[in-house]
Scaffold this active site. Structure first.
Site, mmCIF file in Angstrom:
data_model
loop_
_atom_site.group_PDB
_atom_site.id
_atom_site.type_symbol
_atom_site.label_atom_id
_atom_site.label_comp_id
_atom_site.label_asym_id
_atom_site.label_seq_id
_atom_site.Cartn_x
_atom_site.Cartn_y
_atom_site.Cartn_z
ATOM 1 N N LYS A 77 57.341 88.593 84.194
ATOM 2 C CA LYS A 77 58.042 87.324 84.038
ATOM 3 C C LYS A 77 58.768 86.946 85.319
ATOM 4 O O LYS A 77 59.261 87.819 86.043
ATOM 5 C CB LYS A 77 59.069 87.443 82.913
ATOM 6 N N ASP A 81 54.032 85.146 84.353
ATOM 7 C CA ASP A 81 54.504 84.046 83.506
ATOM 8 C C ASP A 81 55.766 83.451 84.108
ATOM 9 O O ASP A 81 56.801 84.109 84.174
ATOM 10 C CB ASP A 81 54.792 84.570 82.090
ATOM 11 N N GLU A 89 50.770 81.932 84.038
ATOM 12 C CA GLU A 89 51.101 81.296 82.764
ATOM 13 C C GLU A 89 52.226 80.271 82.929
ATOM 14 O O GLU A 89 53.261 80.566 83.517
ATOM 15 C CB GLU A 89 51.500 82.392 81.777
ATOM 16 N N ASP A 118 51.288 77.701 77.905
ATOM 17 C CA ASP A 118 51.945 78.358 76.779
ATOM 18 C C ASP A 118 52.871 77.345 76.094
ATOM 19 O O ASP A 118 52.504 76.759 75.074
ATOM 20 C CB ASP A 118 52.718 79.596 77.248
ATOM 21 N N LYS A 143 50.147 81.284 70.039
ATOM 22 C CA LYS A 143 51.043 82.172 69.285
ATOM 23 C C LYS A 143 51.102 81.637 67.861
ATOM 24 O O LYS A 143 51.376 80.451 67.662
ATOM 25 C CB LYS A 143 52.450 82.142 69.890
HETATM 26 MG MG MG Z 1 54.679 82.553 78.027
#
Ligand code: MG
Length: 353
Positions: free
Chosen positions: A162, A190, A216, A241, A265
């Site tokens: 991240k 991400d 991402e 996302d 998700k």
């Molecule tokens: Mg994400």
């Protein structure tokens, strides 16, 4: 078959290792669980992982819609007609995707238990296992490297790192991680909407030797066109996302060719049924799909896994939300071996609370 009762309750789980992403630090999580009982003795379970930032929900809103919207609409209904039952709650739950996912999950669980089949087989069973990435939140560079080595030691071969707060530090972070883990490990990044287009291009250019597999959500979800500007100008895969919340978003991203791949998700799209529809749109546009997750119980992870295994087009998995939970009531709903996830091959979602 008839639904005789729907019980819903919340459950707080602590995280072994609190983590930070571009906009917050997280040290515990609350999931809401549901138990749908039928007149045949078959019982279905589901869970919701509400998150104000991502799904726009809280524990309270999930409990509230469960009691005041879902129960009145589904009590007495036939759970095997899941498409019809999900259609009934679709409109009233437009702003409650994790609550819808929880019910979708429980209905699929009942269907699988009735059919005596794990859900992924009921839905096609294209594959039997998938490698998952494991996420490293935003940490100082040294600690990121230390954590990366630890995770490789634990058997993982895909790391999702991240960033998005400071592009120069992110570039350094990725270079140092690559040096530390060698060339056989896949690295994903991400940015959680943290970059401008300029920063995204700079990040990709300056990490060229790192060989990052995918980037991402580099830019803001408010302006989907920015994703297109990044996608069209970099040689690596760009994934949406936060920009993909529902079927319509999938269609828009696909139609305008804004990304190479999408992160689905269950908690943000509303469950397995909706995820399958999104997957079909993605496939039509030649986009591969990654199944992702929130901080959710292994029950929710199992649902994501069954979806991923059912379809060829779900090429990537980021199903690590349960690894770090203390007191997960659904522990054991999925099996992890050397960074690869398997179902437990029991009927439905494979779990009874
Ligand atoms: Mg994400």
């Amino acid at each position: 078959m008839k639904i005789t009762s729907i019980e819903t309750w919340s459950h707080k789980m602590k995280l072994k290792n609190p983590y930070t992403i571009a906009y917050e630090t997280i040290n515990s999580t609350v999931n809401v669980f549901t138990k749908i009982t039928t007149n045949t003795g078959i019982v279905g379970f589901g869970c919701a992982a509400p998150d104000m930032e991502v799904t726009g929900e809280t524990e309270e809103t999930v409990l509230d819609v469960s009691k005041n919207i879902i129960e009145p609409l589904l009590k007495g209904a036939d759970p095997l007609r899941y498409a019809y039952q999900l259609q009934k709650i679709d409109d009233p739950l437009k702003k409650h995707p994790s609550a819808k996912a929880m019910i979708d999950m429980a209905l699929f669980d009942i269907l699988g238990k009735k059919a005596d089949l794990p859900i992924y087989k009921l839905l096609g069973g294209f594959k039997e296992k998938i490698k998952t990435s494991v996420t490293i939140g935003i940490l100082p560079v040294k600690e990121t490297v230390k954590e990366a080595k630890k995770l490789i030691n634990d058997g993982f071969s895909i790391l999702k790192i991240k960033g998005g707060k400071d592009v120069d530090e992110d570039i350094e972070r990725m270079k140092k991680v690559r040096q530390a883990v060698g060339n056989k490990i896949q690295l994903r990044f991400d940015a959680n909407q943290g970059y401008t287009v300029y920063e995204s291009l700079k990040f990709v250019e300056e990490t060229r030797t790192v060989k990052i597999e995918l980037l991402e959500q580099p830019t803001s979800k408010q302006e989907p066109e920015l994703l297109g500007k990044v996608t069209n100008n970099v040689p690596i895969l760009v994934m949406a996302d936060e920009s993909l919340m529902n079927l319509m978003d999938a269609f828009k991203l696909a139609r305008k060719d804004l990304v190479d791949t999408v992160n689905v998700k269950l908690m943000k799209v509303g469950g397995i049924d909706e995820a399958l529809k999104i997957n079909s749109v993605a496939k039509a546009a030649n986009l591969e799909v990654m199944v992702g997750c929130m901080d959710e119980s292994a029950l929710g992870i199992a649902a994501g896994l069954h979806f991923a295994l059912a379809r060829q087009n779900v090429a990537y998995a980021d199903l690590d939300g349960h690894f770090d939970l203390i007191d997960d009531p659904a522990d054991g709903a999925v099996i992890l071996k050397n960074g690869t996830l398997y179902t437990n091959n029991k009927p439905g979602l494979g779990f009874n609370l």
